[in-house]
Design an enzyme around this catalytic site. Structure first.
Site, PDB file in Angstrom:
ATOM      1  NE  ARG A 109      -4.372  -1.175   0.289  1.00  0.00           N
ATOM      2  CZ  ARG A 109      -4.606  -2.218  -0.496  1.00  0.00           C
ATOM      3  NH1 ARG A 109      -3.726  -2.579  -1.418  1.00  0.00           N
ATOM      4  NH2 ARG A 109      -5.740  -2.894  -0.398  1.00  0.00           N
ATOM      5  CD  GLU A 130      -3.197   3.386  -4.995  1.00  0.00           C
ATOM      6  OE1 GLU A 130      -4.279   2.862  -5.297  1.00  0.00           O
ATOM      7  OE2 GLU A 130      -2.270   2.781  -4.484  1.00  0.00           O
ATOM      8  CG  HIS A 149      -3.854  -0.539  -6.528  1.00  0.00           C
ATOM      9  ND1 HIS A 149      -4.035   0.092  -5.330  1.00  0.00           N
ATOM     10  CD2 HIS A 149      -3.962  -1.871  -6.248  1.00  0.00           C
ATOM     11  CE1 HIS A 149      -4.249  -0.797  -4.381  1.00  0.00           C
ATOM     12  NE2 HIS A 149      -4.216  -2.003  -4.911  1.00  0.00           N
TER      13      HIS A 149
HETATM   14  O1  LIG Z   1      -4.975  -4.151  -3.483  1.00  0.00           O
HETATM   15  C1  LIG Z   1      -5.742  -5.044  -3.566  1.00  0.00           C
HETATM   16  C2  LIG Z   1      -6.285  -5.787  -2.470  1.00  0.00           C
HETATM   17  O2  LIG Z   1      -6.034  -5.419  -1.307  1.00  0.00           O
HETATM   18  O3  LIG Z   1      -6.982  -6.773  -2.729  1.00  0.00           O
END
Ligand SMILES: O=CC(=O)O
Length: 342
Positions: free
Chosen positions: A258, A287, A305
């Protein structure tokens, strides 16, 4: 039994005749995520979906008028936040179903305090995320994205001077967070001849890799640092100036976890000043905002992402989301509950 109140179906015990959708349980959706958009028809066929995003009114009014008896909410990863304030407005809520793995956008402590269960999608995205980590690592070392851009802009006939990259085999890779993703990534990198070590909350007895109790120690012993941990208050900004100094001028940072795990402003400065050798990122602090200074750097690979998501994993995630909702509404065990200490 359904009864219509204010143009809305509530599940009250009464003698009103069943209304269309009245015998399906309510499922609140604040914002439609990719999963909801793809599988909308399936959700509509099983649930009375409360589409808060279609309401012209402010959210609090919508919730007050329509969602007071909603027991379950489908929560799109990343953009929908389940805060204490939101929970206050949903007195009947008993289940938060996340459509991804990371649950940093959900106030787990407050959910726990209110007796609200939270589910995520378990392990369905780990393999694909681990694959993506390998992809980013090879890309940043071997400059595949840059090479592609070089060919596409017609530079090759003009100059054969595309810079040579660095070898994968033998690189010391430090994995931050040896959970589902980190473990799968480690296995893959071993096959590439990398020397894997890791940092985690605790040493894993089952893992044969060297364990470093701090991220700084791990960084000082690594050519490449890959972030695979989840975002919690403990991991926010753990990748800071001290860690980047330890990684050093030849070091590379890769983030498939993250964004806020990294102090992004510091990372950008380190990249601009050549204080680390490169980076590959699938996630960012705010983001979808990506620091535009990075666009002109040749030693950086940027991705929007997508690390976790493949069409196949998406379908598996949908099945788990549905499985959790079915379990909840039939009073049986949830498939993938998340606990507060995860
Ligand atoms: O980033 C994607 C998730 O956490 O599934």
């Amino acid at each position: 039994m359904g009864q219509e109140i204010n143009g809305f179906h509530h599940h009250l015990n009464g003698d009103a005749p069943p209304l269309p959708g009245g015998d399906r349980p309510d499922l609140l959706v604040l914002r439609p995520g990719l999963l909801f958009k793809v599988f909308e028809q399936e959700f509509l066929s099983k649930f009375n979906v409360l589409k808060a995003f279609e309401s012209p009114f402010p959210l609090d009014k919508y919730l007050r008028d329509h969602a007071q008896s909603a027991r379950a909410i489908l929560c799109e990863a990343i953009v929908t936040r389940i805060t204490a304030d939101l929970l206050l407005q949903l007195p009947a809520l008993q289940l938060v179903v996340a459509d991804g793995t990371g649950v940093n956008h959900i106030d787990l402590v407050e959910c726990h305090r209110r007796g609200i269960s939270v589910t995520n999608t378990g392990d369905v995205f780990s393999e694909d995320t681990a694959d993506y980590g390998v992809g980013l690592l090879i890309d940043v070392l071997r400059r595949i994205s840059r090479a592609d851009a070089f060919v596409r802009r017609g530079s090759w006939p003009l100059t054969a001077e595309f810079p040579v990259g660095r070898k994968v085999r033998g690189k010391r890779v430090g994995i931050v967070g040896l959970g589902n993703i980190g473990t799968k990534l480690a296995k893959r990198l071993e096959a590439f001849g990398c020397i894997v070590s890791y940092n985690s909350r605790t040493k894993k007895q089952s893992a044969a890799y060297d364990f470093y109790p701090t991220v700084v120690d791990l960084a000082s012993q690594s050519d490449i640092l890959i972030i695979c941990c989840s975002l919690t208050e403990k991991t926010r900004h753990i990748i800071n100036a001290e860690v980047l100094n330890a990684l050093g001028k030849n070091g590379i940072l890769i983030n498939i976890g993250r964004g806020p795990i990294v102090d992004e402003e510091t990372l950008v400065n380190y990249l601009l000043n050549g204080n680390i050798a490169g980076a590959a990122m699938d996630v960012y602090e705010n983001e979808p905002r990506v620091p535009s200074e990075l666009f002109r750097l040749d030693n950086v690979v940027l991705s929007p992402h997508r690390g976790a998501f493949t069409q196949e994993a998406f379908f598996d995630a949908f099945k788990i989301v549905m499985g959790n909702l079915d379990a909840f509404f039939s009073n049986t065990y949830l498939l993938t509950p998340v606990t507060t200490n995860e």
